[in-house]
Design an enzyme around this catalytic site. Structure first.
Site: not given
Ligand code: ADP
Ligand code: MG
Length: 307
Positions: A9-10, A122, A206, A268
């Site tokens: 979503g981000n 969240k 998600k 993730k």
């Molecule tokens: P999405 O909407 O795709 O779920 P999120 O913002 O929830 O995206 O999660 C992705 C983000 O997680 C990345 O853009 C990054 O800034 C952050 N992040 C936090 N910890 C890590 C890590 N260890 N390695 C890579 N990215 C990370």
């Molecule tokens: Mg996310």
């Protein structure tokens, strides 16, 4: 191969970029260009997040002074229509006309006693400065938390237990359709004491919902597309190291050591580990929206698998 793709979503409404429909469509298009490349020879199921979108709908709803903001399950359902529509149209413009599409609402059962209801984590909606976020929290009775260097509203994110519409998803796949489902992690629901199913105020992650979906569909590949090309340890620190390949045991160790941010990268990696361990031969990939095809071909991204 049967592939479940989870779009962030981000990643669709990027931090710092304007939350406009045009901008979102542009990012959907970028994702669809990648998805169109992996479409031939594969069965595709597309799930997506809705954190920024559902928060935006809540704020838009708040503009009506005499109408209380709609509950999060209803806003979640709205967001699924909005995002599903854009995916269906943009991807439809890139694959042969004959390819059928369907966007399905997915009701997902959660445990009403999930501890997440007492501990909102969240992030949804736009980012704010600390001062703005604190003011809004007081005014709107929100919970807030830090997200990167900014602050956001946070809501409960219970674990998904069951996806009710899994059979229609299978039927559509068997007929050759591309299916968009489990949007926003699915609509959170539970059975009340009279065994009536109803919505609940939450946003399911998600990444976890996509994982459950991938397991239920016996998928070969779970692809989590987000705003970073790879998973890192020591993320944002001088010793930062980007990972190409991650065995599930190693991933568990890094999770324990706290390398992944809760609410963003942690779910993730947890989802990827769960999927990879659920059955031999299942692989998960975490990569950038723009790199899906390269990722599947093993050229980039972080691949999570059993030893
Ligand atoms: P999405 O909407 O795709 O779920 P999120 O913002 O929830 O995206 O999660 C992705 C983000 O997680 C990345 O853009 C990054 O800034 C952050 N992040 C936090 N910890 C890590 C890590 N260890 N390695 C890579 N990215 C990370
Ligand atoms: Mg996310």
């Amino acid at each position: 191969m049967r592939i479940v793709i989870a779009l962030g979503g981000n990643a669709l409404l990027r931090r710092g970029e304007p939350l406009t429909a045009e901008n979102q469509r542009q990012n959907v298009r970028i994702a669809c260009e990648q998805i169109a490349k992996i479409y031939p020879n594969n069965e595709l199921v597309i799930a997506h997040g809705n954190g920024p979108q559902v928060g935006l709908l809540a704020l838009q709803g708040a503009a009506y002074k005499d109408v209380p903001t709609y509950p999060l399950d209803v806003l979640g359902a709205e967001s699924v229509g909005m995002i599903g529509y854009m995916i269906q149209q943009e991807l439809g413009n890139l694959v042969p006309f004959e390819v059928p599409f369907a966007t399905l609402l997915s009701q997902v059962e959660v445990d009403i006693n999930d501890p997440a209801f007492k501990n909102p984590t969240k992030p949804i909606g736009p980012v704010y400065t600390k001062e703005e976020a604190e003011r809004l929290a007081k005014e709107k009775n929100w919970s807030i938390a830090q997200d990167g260097d900014k602050y956001r509203r946070v809501v409960p994110s219970p674990l998904p237990k069951r996806i009710f519409e899994i059979r229609p998803v299978k039927w559509l796949l068997e007929k050759g359709s591309i299916v968009i489902c489990a949007g926003g992690g699915g609509i959170p629901t539970y059975y009340d004491e009279h065994h009536n199913l109803q919505g609940v105020e939450a946003v399911i992650d998600k990444d976890f919902a996509s994982e459950l979906l991938a397991e239920n569909l016996d998928a070969d590949f779970l692809i989590i597309l987000t705003a970073v090309e790879k998973v890192a340890i020591n993320f944002g620190k001088p010793e930062e190291k980007w990972l190409d390949d991650l065995e599930t045991e190693e991933a568990r160790k890094y999770i324990k050591e706290g390398h992944f941010a809760p609410g963003s990268m942690l779910p993730k990696v947890q989802a990827a580990v769960k999927f990879a361990e659920s059955k031999p031969g299942r692989t998960a990939l975490i990569t950038l929206l723009e790199k899906a095809k390269d990722g599947i071909q093993g050229k980039t991204g972080t691949h999570i698998h059993l030893a």
